[in-house]
Design an enzyme around this catalytic site. Structure first.
Site, PDB file in Angstrom:
ATOM      1  N   ARG A 157      -2.549  -2.386 -18.330  1.00 14.14           N
ATOM      2  CA  ARG A 157      -4.366  -1.893 -18.288  1.00 14.14           C
ATOM      3  C   ARG A 157      -4.137  -0.979 -17.083  1.00 14.14           C
ATOM      4  O   ARG A 157      -3.685  -1.212 -16.234  1.00 14.14           O
ATOM      5  CB  ARG A 157      -5.401  -2.756 -17.626  1.00 14.14           C
ATOM      6  CG  ARG A 157      -5.497  -3.635 -18.949  1.00 14.14           C
ATOM      7  CD  ARG A 157      -6.545  -4.638 -18.565  1.00 14.14           C
ATOM      8  NE  ARG A 157      -8.134  -3.784 -19.097  1.00 14.14           N
ATOM      9  CZ  ARG A 157      -8.108  -3.632 -19.973  1.00 14.14           C
ATOM     10  NH1 ARG A 157      -7.815  -4.993 -20.795  1.00 14.14           N
ATOM     11  NH2 ARG A 157      -9.008  -3.004 -20.605  1.00 14.14           N
ATOM     12  N   THR A 169      -5.275   6.087 -21.070  1.00 15.02           N
ATOM     13  CA  THR A 169      -4.846   5.323 -20.507  1.00 15.02           C
ATOM     14  C   THR A 169      -3.530   4.339 -21.262  1.00 15.02           C
ATOM     15  O   THR A 169      -3.062   4.910 -21.624  1.00 15.02           O
ATOM     16  CB  THR A 169      -6.349   3.657 -21.299  1.00 15.02           C
ATOM     17  OG1 THR A 169      -5.961   4.191 -22.527  1.00 15.02           O
ATOM     18  CG2 THR A 169      -7.664   3.920 -20.606  1.00 15.02           C
ATOM     19  N   TYR A 226       0.724  -1.079  -0.267  1.00 16.27           N
ATOM     20  CA  TYR A 226      -0.476  -0.088   0.552  1.00 16.27           C
ATOM     21  C   TYR A 226       0.966   1.140   0.251  1.00 16.27           C
ATOM     22  O   TYR A 226       1.637   1.562   0.428  1.00 16.27           O
ATOM     23  CB  TYR A 226      -1.305   0.338   1.252  1.00 16.27           C
ATOM     24  CG  TYR A 226      -2.188   0.189   1.320  1.00 16.27           C
ATOM     25  CD1 TYR A 226      -3.156   0.378  -0.012  1.00 16.27           C
ATOM     26  CD2 TYR A 226      -2.744  -1.316   1.563  1.00 16.27           C
ATOM     27  CE1 TYR A 226      -4.328   0.372  -0.363  1.00 16.27           C
ATOM     28  CE2 TYR A 226      -4.350  -1.755   0.998  1.00 16.27           C
ATOM     29  CZ  TYR A 226      -5.213  -0.594   0.295  1.00 16.27           C
ATOM     30  OH  TYR A 226      -6.424  -1.130   0.517  1.00 16.27           O
ATOM     31  N   ASP A 271      -8.164  13.773 -24.146  1.00 17.23           N
ATOM     32  CA  ASP A 271      -8.579  11.906 -23.630  1.00 17.23           C
ATOM     33  C   ASP A 271      -7.879  11.525 -25.401  1.00 17.23           C
ATOM     34  O   ASP A 271      -8.136  10.596 -26.502  1.00 17.23           O
ATOM     35  CB  ASP A 271      -9.881  11.851 -23.527  1.00 17.23           C
ATOM     36  CG  ASP A 271     -10.344  10.114 -23.538  1.00 17.23           C
ATOM     37  OD1 ASP A 271      -8.933   9.833 -23.899  1.00 17.23           O
ATOM     38  OD2 ASP A 271     -10.604   9.695 -23.160  1.00 17.23           O
ATOM     39  N   GLU A 303      -0.489   4.629  -0.132  1.00 19.47           N
ATOM     40  CA  GLU A 303      -1.370   6.400  -0.409  1.00 19.47           C
ATOM     41  C   GLU A 303      -0.642   7.325  -0.222  1.00 19.47           C
ATOM     42  O   GLU A 303       0.276   7.629   1.159  1.00 19.47           O
ATOM     43  CB  GLU A 303      -2.491   6.134   0.739  1.00 19.47           C
ATOM     44  CG  GLU A 303      -3.630   5.513  -0.051  1.00 19.47           C
ATOM     45  CD  GLU A 303      -4.104   4.260   1.160  1.00 19.47           C
ATOM     46  OE1 GLU A 303      -2.928   3.543   0.310  1.00 19.47           O
ATOM     47  OE2 GLU A 303      -4.843   4.254   1.399  1.00 19.47           O
ATOM     48  N   LYS A 310      -3.627   0.471 -25.116  1.00 19.93           N
ATOM     49  CA  LYS A 310      -4.033   0.643 -26.464  1.00 19.93           C
ATOM     50  C   LYS A 310      -2.756   0.139 -27.159  1.00 19.93           C
ATOM     51  O   LYS A 310      -1.583  -0.561 -26.464  1.00 19.93           O
ATOM     52  CB  LYS A 310      -4.827   1.476 -26.020  1.00 19.93           C
ATOM     53  CG  LYS A 310      -6.024   1.509 -25.470  1.00 19.93           C
ATOM     54  CD  LYS A 310      -7.257   2.407 -25.790  1.00 19.93           C
ATOM     55  CE  LYS A 310      -8.642   2.521 -25.097  1.00 19.93           C
ATOM     56  NZ  LYS A 310      -8.635   2.658 -23.470  1.00 19.93           N
TER      57      LYS A 310
HETATM   58  N1  DSN Z   1     -13.626  -0.120 -23.783  1.00 20.46           N
HETATM   59  C1  DSN Z   1     -12.485   1.421 -24.469  1.00 20.46           C
HETATM   60  C2  DSN Z   1     -12.544   1.396 -25.489  1.00 20.46           C
HETATM   61  O1  DSN Z   1     -12.501   0.402 -26.447  1.00 20.46           O
HETATM   62  O2  DSN Z   1     -11.844   2.329 -26.620  1.00 20.46           O
HETATM   63  C3  DSN Z   1     -12.783   2.930 -24.252  1.00 20.46           C
HETATM   64  O3  DSN Z   1     -13.065   2.899 -22.683  1.00 20.46           O
END
Ligand code: DSN
Length: 418
Positions: A232, A223, A51, A197, A53, A226
């Site tokens: 993730r 994120t 942990y 974003d 924080e 991708k």
């Molecule tokens: N689930 C993501 C996507 O497939 O683009 C977005 O949150």
């Protein structure tokens, strides 16, 4: 996985089954990728036991001698890779990262402007079913019907009329370059915070294959799993230090407890990988592959939203083919071509049974596939969809044949990390 196999053979077997499935499938889901073995190893470490924080040198638990170094490395690598002054690597994923932006800059009821979900925006950009649409006042922009592209004059008009405090650009199904300077000009004109974003395109931005929002957007959320090809997780970044404290406070203690340190370490590894020439070449190839696949589909009569792609993502409307997106995606999955059904702009159908399919080339490019394979994949998509439109019997035969050919292809292009 010897311990897992002996303690919980059921889960171990399911993990192996998923590994086999991933190896044998052509992953065309635009938001997915394959992490490297190094990223995978960092994810499965004892860092999950700790942990922490707070932030480096200001924690609420003792024993941070190592964690502080790991988180600091991740932050420094993010700052260097994206050229920003501030990075927070603690958000658990994209939605919590975006929520932190609201927490940092808005009060409940304030107006947020984002791209509507059916046009390619994200739930957290103020869509009605999301907390961001329920607790704030959302206004939306979309794309033009004739071009499938964002009309910046329309965005400006809406912004001047509605005076949002926060504007989101970016989304989940946008095949075209995002015009960050134009969004920034509008945000400045109406006194809004601009959030970019870049979840989908972060790897392309890092690799120089898409313009960067740095210097234009006040805040950048992404994120890490991708096109960036990490675990993730998510990050928040800011060009200047001005918003650093507000963003940090919003993530912790505003929204989250302890960061997931095993994920932080894996993000650090992915950022190191993304800073290489090899990754830059990968990012360029992702776009080259997407454009080749888009051309192949277009030449076979598929109706591509905006007519093509500038990035990793292709969205097409199956209405002219006489079937819906969902049955088509299901048939493609049976053939070993993994996609997701998706709404298209101005879709008359419901989101759970929409007209379109969304695909992307981040995963197949990680496997080393190139333009030749993209043309083959385009041909397979066409064959399955065309057969399905003629009926299930015809489709079964074609799906079986394509599936055998897909297995042959995937065996030649092993996926990283598997
Ligand atoms: N689930 C993501 C996507 O497939 O683009 C977005 O949150």
């Amino acid at each position: 996985m010897s311990s897992l196999s002996s303690v919980d053979p059921q889960i171990a077997e399911l993990v192996r089954a998923e590994e086999r499935r991933q190896a044998d499938t052509v992953k065309l889901i635009a938001s997915e990728n394959y992490v490297s073995k190094a990223v995978l190893e960092a994810t499965g470490t004892v860092l999950t036991n700790k942990y922490s924080e707070g932030y480096a040198s200001k924690r609420y638990y003792e024993g941070q001698q190592v964690i502080d170094q790991i988180e600091t490395l991740a932050i420094e690598r993010a700052k260097a890779l994206f050229g920003v002054n501030h990075a927070n690597v603690q958000p658990y994923s994209g939605s919590p990262a975006n929520l932190a932006i609201y927490m940092a800059f808005l009060n409940p009821g304030d107006t947020v402007m984002g791209m509507g979900l059916p046009f390619g925006g994200h739930l957290t950009h103020g869509w009605s079913v999301s907390a961001t649409g329920k607790w704030f006042t959302p206004v939306r922009y979309g794309v033009r019907k004739d071009t499938g592209r964002v009309d910046m004059d329309e965005v400006r008009e809406i912004a001047l009329r509605e005076r949002p405090k926060l504007i989101f650009c970016g989304g989940t199904a946008i095949p075209r370059t995002i015009d960050f300077p134009a969004f920034a000009e509008i945000a400045r004109e109406v006194g809004a915070v601009l959030a970019a974003d870049i979840a989908h395109i972060a790897g392309l931005v890092a690799g120089g294959a898409h313009p960067s929002p740095v210097g234009h957007a006040d805040v950048i959320s992404t994120t890490t799993h991708k096109t960036l090809r990490g675990p993730r997780g998510a990050m928040l970044m800011a060009t200047s230090d001005e918003h650093a404290t507000a963003l940090n406070k919003a993530v912790f203690p505003g929204l989250q407890g302890g960061p997931h340190n095993h994920t932080t370490a894996a993000i650090a590894v992915a950022l190191k990988e993304a800073a290489t020439d090899e990754f830059r070449a990968y990012a360029r190839q992702v776009v080259v592959n997407a454009q080749a696949l888009a051309e192949e589909l277009s030449s076979r009569g598929f109706d591509l939203v905006s007519g093509g792609t500038d990035n990793h993502l292709i969205l097409f409307d199956l209405t002219p083919k006489g079937i819906g997106g969902k049955p088509a995606a299901q048939a493609l999955d049976r053939a070993g071509l993994e996609t997701n059904y998706n709404t298209v702009p101005f879709d008359p159908r419901k989101p759970f049974d929409p007209s379109g399919i969304r695909i992307g080339t981040a995963g197949v490019t990680s496997r080393g596939m190139g333009v030749t394979e993209m043309r083959q994949i385009g041909a397979w998509i066409d064959q399955v969809v065309t057969a399905l439109a003629k009926g299930e019997d015809e489709a079964e035969h074609v799906i079986g044949r394509v599936h055998a050919e897909v297995l042959e292809l995937t065996s030649q292009f092993p996926a990283p990390g598997l």
